[in-house]
Enzyme design. Structure first.
Site, PDB file in Angstrom:
ATOM      1  N   LYS A  88       0.845  -1.204   0.000  1.00  0.00           N
ATOM      2  CA  LYS A  88       0.000   0.000   0.000  1.00  0.00           C
ATOM      3  C   LYS A  88       0.871   1.241   0.000  1.00  0.00           C
ATOM      4  O   LYS A  88       0.617   2.194  -0.741  1.00  0.00           O
ATOM      5  CB  LYS A  88      -0.936  -0.007   1.218  1.00  0.00           C
ATOM      6  CG  LYS A  88      -2.113  -0.939   1.038  1.00  0.00           C
ATOM      7  CD  LYS A  88      -2.905  -1.152   2.314  1.00  0.00           C
ATOM      8  CE  LYS A  88      -3.957  -2.238   2.067  1.00  0.00           C
ATOM      9  NZ  LYS A  88      -4.484  -2.844   3.261  1.00  0.00           N
ATOM     10  N   GLN A  94      -5.365  -1.717   9.228  1.00  0.00           N
ATOM     11  CA  GLN A  94      -5.224  -3.049   8.630  1.00  0.00           C
ATOM     12  C   GLN A  94      -5.872  -4.106   9.533  1.00  0.00           C
ATOM     13  O   GLN A  94      -5.634  -4.141  10.739  1.00  0.00           O
ATOM     14  CB  GLN A  94      -3.718  -3.357   8.428  1.00  0.00           C
ATOM     15  CG  GLN A  94      -3.436  -4.647   7.704  1.00  0.00           C
ATOM     16  CD  GLN A  94      -3.886  -4.649   6.237  1.00  0.00           C
ATOM     17  OE1 GLN A  94      -3.919  -3.607   5.594  1.00  0.00           O
ATOM     18  NE2 GLN A  94      -4.233  -5.804   5.731  1.00  0.00           N
ATOM     19  N   ASP A 140     -11.816   2.397   3.480  1.00  0.00           N
ATOM     20  CA  ASP A 140     -12.142   0.967   3.470  1.00  0.00           C
ATOM     21  C   ASP A 140     -13.652   0.745   3.322  1.00  0.00           C
ATOM     22  O   ASP A 140     -14.086  -0.379   3.061  1.00  0.00           O
ATOM     23  CB  ASP A 140     -11.738   0.361   4.822  1.00  0.00           C
ATOM     24  CG  ASP A 140     -10.627  -0.638   4.712  1.00  0.00           C
ATOM     25  OD1 ASP A 140     -10.355  -1.120   3.599  1.00  0.00           O
ATOM     26  OD2 ASP A 140     -10.038  -0.942   5.755  1.00  0.00           O
TER      27      ASP A 140
HETATM   28  N1  GUN Z   1      -7.190  -7.077   5.521  1.00  0.00           N
HETATM   29  C1  GUN Z   1      -7.428  -7.796   4.401  1.00  0.00           C
HETATM   30  N2  GUN Z   1      -8.122  -7.063   3.511  1.00  0.00           N
HETATM   31  C2  GUN Z   1      -8.337  -5.862   4.086  1.00  0.00           C
HETATM   32  C3  GUN Z   1      -8.990  -4.668   3.646  1.00  0.00           C
HETATM   33  O1  GUN Z   1      -9.533  -4.564   2.547  1.00  0.00           O
HETATM   34  N3  GUN Z   1      -8.997  -3.651   4.539  1.00  0.00           N
HETATM   35  C4  GUN Z   1      -8.418  -3.741   5.762  1.00  0.00           C
HETATM   36  N4  GUN Z   1      -8.471  -2.679   6.569  1.00  0.00           N
HETATM   37  N5  GUN Z   1      -7.791  -4.822   6.184  1.00  0.00           N
HETATM   38  C5  GUN Z   1      -7.760  -5.876   5.352  1.00  0.00           C
END
Ligand code: GUN
Length: 296
Positions: free
Chosen positions: A55, A99, A122
């Site tokens: 990211k 996350q 998200d």
């Molecule tokens: N962990 C796995 N996929 C995601 C996601 O799309 N967002 C977040 N915050 N954590 C994740």
């Protein structure tokens, strides 16, 4: 019938990231706005560390500001909520992502609900979930948004007359994509572990979205001839001769004999998630600064 077309999510995601980078450059040049994304990682889960690193790299490559907050697994719930509230107030931060999963005993829901809905890139806050269900503008979950782009690329944005089945009912994927398919005028069935005769339900569908986290659960015989198959699963399984390999929730080798188009794993849906996260961050920045969202 010929074999399915392979949907190139990796290539599509690269194109989307390039378009987002152009949007970012235009925002800087025309409005002196540089979108900023804050990512919070708690603990040291190796898979989460890789996601967070990717990211950061892709955020910076798109010309945006990346703010990373690594916190130890023994951070308290109150300390984590305090960090989220600080980021809510920080004007440089347009998007916030914590996350998941969080290490125990931390509880996810209070954290995702503490994020300012307008910075919730998200799309997990109940305000954004409600906006999605109600047909309003909001910020919507990244993986489902990416799936919808791949579906629209093959079938067009209007899915009138199409039957879709979503297998899996998670807040992150299953529930939001069902709403997105409905908004696109598909006739949607939501299936899950308690659904009776799942193969028969599946065989009625022109669009199959599998998001259950069960390796190769969806068999070729479940797929209607000519269907579009979107495989959200990322499952690590033992490989013959040792080691592991990644497979989806769909048995790719079987399903491609019947589908019109199918996403591979890896290289299908997976790469779309970060690309749509970057896109959401640009949308959030534009709305916060009162700038029209440039077309992607
Ligand atoms: N962990 C796995 N996929 C995601 C996601 O799309 N967002 C977040 N915050 N954590 C994740």
């Amino acid at each position: 019938m010929s074999e399915a077309a392979i949907i190139d999510g990796k290539g599509f995601a690269a194109g989307l990231r390039a378009r987002v980078a152009r949007q970012v450059a235009a925002l800087k040049a025309d409005h002196d706005v540089t979108p900023g994304l804050a990512v919070v990682l708690v603990g040291a889960d190796p898979a989460s560390e890789i996601y967070v690193r990717n990211k950061r790299v892709q955020t910076v490559e798109a010309g945006m500001e990346s703010f990373e907050f690594n916190r130890p697994a023994d951070i308290t719930q109150d300390e984590l909520l305090g960090l989220v509230r600080e980021l809510n107030q920080d004007e440089r931060v347009n998007g916030i992502l914590v996350q998941l999963p969080l290490p125990r005993p931390l509880v996810e829901q209070p954290v995702t609900q503490a994020i300012d809905p307008d910075k919730d890139v998200d799309g997990l806050n109940v305000v954004n979930a409600g906006r999605l269900v109600s047909g309003l503008d909001g910020l919507f979950p990244c993986t489902p948004s990416g799936c919808m782009m791949l579906i629209a690329d093959r079938l067009g944005a209007d899915l009138s007359g199409k039957r879709a089945i979503v297998i899996g009912r998670s807040n992150l994927v299953g529930k939001p994509i069902a709403q997105m398919l409905l908004r696109a005028n598909a006739t949607v069935t939501m299936a899950h572990s308690r659904t009776d005769d799942l193969p028969a339900e599946c065989r009625r569908a022109d669009i199959v979205v599998a998001a259950v986290g069960k390796p190769e659960m969806v068999r070729g015989g479940w797929i209607k001839h000519g269907a579009t198959v979107i495989d959200v699963g990322i499952n690590r399984v033992p490989k013959d001769g040792g080691g592991t390999r990644v497979v989806g929730d769909v048995c790719f080798a079987e399903a491609k004999e019947r589908a019109d188009a199918i996403t591979p794993v890896p290289g299908g849906v997976g790469p779309m998630t970060i690309a749509t996260l970057l896109h959401n961050t640009v949308i959030a920045a534009c709305r916060q600064r009162g700038v029209a969202v440039p077309a992607v």
